[in-house]
Each structure stands twice: as C-alpha cells, then as structure tokens.
Motif scaffolding. Structure first.
Motif, PDB file in Angstrom:
ATOM      1  N   SER A 241       7.865  59.524  22.179  1.00 53.95           N
ATOM      2  CA  SER A 241       8.526  59.885  23.322  1.00 53.95           C
ATOM      3  C   SER A 241       8.900  61.515  23.445  1.00 53.95           C
ATOM      4  O   SER A 241       8.705  62.008  24.581  1.00 53.95           O
ATOM      5  CB  SER A 241       9.706  58.967  23.338  1.00 53.95           C
ATOM      6  OG  SER A 241      10.426  59.156  24.474  1.00 53.95           O
ATOM      7  N   VAL A 266       6.504  48.816  31.956  1.00 53.76           N
ATOM      8  CA  VAL A 266       6.969  49.943  31.436  1.00 53.76           C
ATOM      9  C   VAL A 266       7.947  49.762  30.478  1.00 53.76           C
ATOM     10  O   VAL A 266       8.886  49.099  30.445  1.00 53.76           O
ATOM     11  CB  VAL A 266       7.837  50.940  32.513  1.00 53.76           C
ATOM     12  CG1 VAL A 266       8.172  52.186  31.827  1.00 53.76           C
ATOM     13  CG2 VAL A 266       7.108  51.252  33.767  1.00 53.76           C
ATOM     14  N   ASN A 267       7.659  50.382  29.176  1.00 50.64           N
ATOM     15  CA  ASN A 267       8.526  50.553  28.056  1.00 50.64           C
ATOM     16  C   ASN A 267       9.510  51.832  28.305  1.00 50.64           C
ATOM     17  O   ASN A 267       9.072  52.859  28.024  1.00 50.64           O
ATOM     18  CB  ASN A 267       7.795  50.775  26.687  1.00 50.64           C
ATOM     19  CG  ASN A 267       6.902  49.722  26.254  1.00 50.64           C
ATOM     20  OD1 ASN A 267       7.368  48.458  26.227  1.00 50.64           O
ATOM     21  ND2 ASN A 267       5.541  49.910  25.922  1.00 50.64           N
ATOM     22  N   ARG A 268      10.581  51.346  28.993  1.00 49.49           N
ATOM     23  CA  ARG A 268      11.569  52.507  29.361  1.00 49.49           C
ATOM     24  C   ARG A 268      12.181  53.107  28.258  1.00 49.49           C
ATOM     25  O   ARG A 268      12.253  52.759  27.241  1.00 49.49           O
ATOM     26  CB  ARG A 268      12.618  52.059  30.345  1.00 49.49           C
ATOM     27  CG  ARG A 268      12.465  51.464  31.662  1.00 49.49           C
ATOM     28  CD  ARG A 268      13.570  50.855  32.293  1.00 49.49           C
ATOM     29  NE  ARG A 268      13.153  50.323  33.605  1.00 49.49           N
ATOM     30  CZ  ARG A 268      13.793  50.742  34.682  1.00 49.49           C
ATOM     31  NH1 ARG A 268      14.371  51.774  34.570  1.00 49.49           N
ATOM     32  NH2 ARG A 268      13.191  50.523  35.757  1.00 49.49           N
ATOM     33  N   GLY A 269      12.240  54.706  28.335  1.00 51.00           N
ATOM     34  CA  GLY A 269      12.547  55.498  27.449  1.00 51.00           C
ATOM     35  C   GLY A 269      11.452  56.014  26.335  1.00 51.00           C
ATOM     36  O   GLY A 269      11.781  56.615  25.308  1.00 51.00           O
ATOM     37  N   GLU A 273      10.942  58.050  31.271  1.00 44.79           N
ATOM     38  CA  GLU A 273      12.874  57.862  31.189  1.00 44.79           C
ATOM     39  C   GLU A 273      13.237  57.089  32.258  1.00 44.79           C
ATOM     40  O   GLU A 273      12.558  57.180  33.296  1.00 44.79           O
ATOM     41  CB  GLU A 273      12.930  59.566  31.409  1.00 44.79           C
ATOM     42  CG  GLU A 273      14.571  59.918  30.885  1.00 44.79           C
ATOM     43  CD  GLU A 273      14.922  61.421  31.199  1.00 44.79           C
ATOM     44  OE1 GLU A 273      14.838  61.638  32.180  1.00 44.79           O
ATOM     45  OE2 GLU A 273      14.985  62.102  30.153  1.00 44.79           O
ATOM     46  N   SER A 274      14.048  56.316  32.100  1.00 49.01           N
ATOM     47  CA  SER A 274      14.317  55.536  32.922  1.00 49.01           C
ATOM     48  C   SER A 274      14.764  56.152  34.513  1.00 49.01           C
ATOM     49  O   SER A 274      14.538  55.526  35.417  1.00 49.01           O
ATOM     50  CB  SER A 274      15.898  54.503  32.370  1.00 49.01           C
ATOM     51  OG  SER A 274      15.371  53.431  32.185  1.00 49.01           O
ATOM     52  N   VAL A 277      11.760  56.433  36.259  1.00 47.51           N
ATOM     53  CA  VAL A 277      11.099  54.984  36.833  1.00 47.51           C
ATOM     54  C   VAL A 277      11.779  54.972  38.232  1.00 47.51           C
ATOM     55  O   VAL A 277      11.073  54.375  39.022  1.00 47.51           O
ATOM     56  CB  VAL A 277      11.461  54.050  35.639  1.00 47.51           C
ATOM     57  CG1 VAL A 277      11.078  52.612  36.470  1.00 47.51           C
ATOM     58  CG2 VAL A 277      10.859  54.256  34.666  1.00 47.51           C
ATOM     59  N   ASN A 278      13.194  55.201  38.400  1.00 50.18           N
ATOM     60  CA  ASN A 278      13.729  54.779  39.463  1.00 50.18           C
ATOM     61  C   ASN A 278      13.919  55.989  40.606  1.00 50.18           C
ATOM     62  O   ASN A 278      14.711  55.830  41.496  1.00 50.18           O
ATOM     63  CB  ASN A 278      15.300  54.504  39.123  1.00 50.18           C
ATOM     64  CG  ASN A 278      15.532  53.133  38.010  1.00 50.18           C
ATOM     65  OD1 ASN A 278      14.302  52.340  38.360  1.00 50.18           O
ATOM     66  ND2 ASN A 278      16.171  53.055  37.127  1.00 50.18           N
ATOM     67  N   SER A 282       8.670  58.210  41.777  1.00 47.89           N
ATOM     68  CA  SER A 282       7.970  57.017  41.317  1.00 47.89           C
ATOM     69  C   SER A 282       7.572  56.090  42.293  1.00 47.89           C
ATOM     70  O   SER A 282       8.200  55.904  43.250  1.00 47.89           O
ATOM     71  CB  SER A 282       9.024  56.202  40.414  1.00 47.89           C
ATOM     72  OG  SER A 282       8.599  55.221  40.032  1.00 47.89           O
TER      73      SER A 282
END
Length: 312
Positions: A241, A266-269, A273-274, A277-278, A282
């Motif tokens: 990461s 998605v593997n958030r983080g 980064e979360s 994504v939002n 994105s």
C-alpha cells in the motif's frame, strides 16, 4: 462494416473498428438502462447460458442482467451444482450444452483457452468471461467505454495499470485494447508481479509508481489477490500500500483530473484509499453500469442484431 464474428474470445483478435462498433452499440444500450421499463422484446425466445467454472458474482450478474434486458431466456450453470464436480470433462459439458441448442454461451474458466475450445466445438456464439490468467475481454471493453465517455478518444492518453500485472487477465485485455486505440500504457507493480515476460507485451513497465504519476489521464488499480502475500510474492500488504496504493496525495500529483478505475471488488486501504474510491474522480460505480451496457451490446451483435440500429 457489418458484424461477422460468432464469438468474443480475445481482445488481441479485435480490430480497432470492431472495438468501436461494440462501444458505439453500447451507447444506446446504456440509455435503455435509464428507462423506467428496462425490457426489450429484441431476443425473446433466444437462449443464453452462463457457464461459470469460477465463482464471480459481479460478472455473472452483469451478463444475466444484460441478457434479460434484451429479452433472452437465461440459464446459469453454477459448477458447484453441476456434473462437472462429478468428474465430467469440459468436452462432455460441451456435448450436453450442444443438445440444449443454446444461441449464446458465456463461459468463465480457470484454464486459459477454455473459451476458445468451447467456441470451436459449439455452434452457438461464445463470450469469454475470463479464462485463467489469459484474458477478460468484456472487462477491457467496459473499461474502454468508461474512458471514452470521460476523455473522448484514448489516443495519446497516459493510462497507468497498477498492481498484480502478472496474474491479471484484466491487465492483459486492457493492454491489447488500449494499444490498439493508440493509448500510452504504463504497467506498474512490484518486481515479483511484473516479471520479464511482460516486456513482450510492448508497453512500458516500471516498479516506481511515483515516477509515472505526472500527466496520467487514468489510473487503474488492479485487484490484489491476497493469496499472493501468502505465496511470498509480497512482503506485506502495508508495504504494498505504501509503494503502490492510490492515495489522495498521489492523485493530486498527476496534475490532472485523473480518472480512478478498478475492476472490483476493491480491497479498500490496500489498492486504493477509501476517500478516493468515493471521490468525484472515481468512476468505479460507472464501470459496473457500463459493464451491463457493453455486455448487452456484445450479445446484441452476436445474436444478429446488426450494427446500424438498436431496436426500441
């Protein structure tokens, strides 16, 4: 140019003109998705079989939804409930399918080349929904559709694919699609996931994400299969990461309103980064919607819908 292909098996086979026909056909299909009544009579009575030898809720559901909107009858054969688990070979499965007289078969299989084998043996059209570590053409087409919606042409645009390139059929298919349409593609990942054989793909490869951020029009993070760490290909998810995670600070360093993409889930983080994504940059949720539109377009073309109009 009219549509003449029976199957969609490899991005590498498709000419730029064929890619563009699919994308142009997907545009009115996406409009249909926004209607109150999302159902066409176009292929009433035609049959689509989803044959998934690997679990994939997202892709399978996307294909099922696409077929149903076009009015086709859909049958999903989950391998856990089929005779394949009893030792039936792929050839036996093909013969059983042939007897059912499907019009279209969608296959996902852990063996590279399974879709090609099916297409040779079946009279029905075949769509490759992912074969081994080889290709995932419909994912690349939906990614391309999403990029074109935001960027217009991808010609000359800088596209970073970041992560587990070695095991990614999404990366392979995207490389062929993007190269065909003139994009500048850069593959980024740790040395263990970016082996020398990838140099034969004919695009730039690097271990250093930070050096490639400037001017990037698109950053596509690839799903990191967490078993890679257990296999010793990654020292730790934390280190991965730190070196390859898509963070707000890294996105800012592109100097552009860069599109952030991911084939999901998605593997958030870890990969992204979360907050990114939002974020407004994105287009990950758009990719899901566009996936249905593109798969509708492909089914429409393979089932003989033509290339010049869409039935309302």
């Amino acid at each position: 140019m009219g549509w003449t292909r029976k199957d969609i098996l490899h991005m590498e086979d498709l000419k730029p003109s064929e890619i563009q026909i699919i994308i142009n056909t997907a545009k009115p299909m996406k409009e249909i998705l926004s209607r109150t009544v999302k159902k066409l009579p176009t292929f009433r009575g035609r049959s689509v079989y989803n044959l998934f030898f690997e679990s994939s809720t997202r892709t399978r559901t996307s294909f099922e939804t696409a077929a149903k909107i076009l009015g086709a009858d859909t049958t999903s054969l989950a391998v856990a409930q089929s005779s394949v688990n009893k030792g039936e070979s792929l050839l036996d499965t093909v013969r059983t399918l042939q007897a059912m007289k499907p019009d279209l078969v969608v296959i996902r299989h852990s063996s590279s080349g399974a879709a090609h084998f099916l297409a040779k043996e079946l009279k029905a059209g075949v769509i490759n929904a992912g074969d081994g570590q080889h290709e995932h053409p419909t994912q690349a087409l939906l990614d391309l559709f999403t990029m074109q919606e935001h960027l217009g042409s991808v010609e000359g645009k800088k596209i970073l694919l970041v992560g587990d390139i070695l095991h990614s059929r999404v990366a392979r298919s995207n490389v062929w699609a993007l190269k065909a349409l003139g994009a500048e593609v850069v593959l980024v990942g740790p040395p263990t996931l970016l082996t020398p054989e990838i140099k034969s793909w004919g695009v730039k490869t690097t271990y250093h994400l930070d050096e490639e951020l400037a001017g990037a029009d698109v950053i596509m993070a690839l799903r990191l299969q967490l078993e890679r760490q257990k296999a010793g290909l990654l020292p730790s998810l934390r280190e991965y990461s730190q070196l390859y995670g898509i963070t707000a600070e890294r996105v800012q360093r592109t100097g552009k309103k860069t599109l952030i993409m991911h084939p999901g889930p998605v593997n958030r983080g870890v990969e992204i980064e979360s907050s990114i994504v939002n974020s407004s940059q994105s287009v990950i949720e758009e990719q899901v919607t566009n996936g249905v539109a593109v798969r509708m377009a492909i089914m429409y073309l393979l089932l003989g819908g033509g290339t010049n109009h869409v039935v309302d």
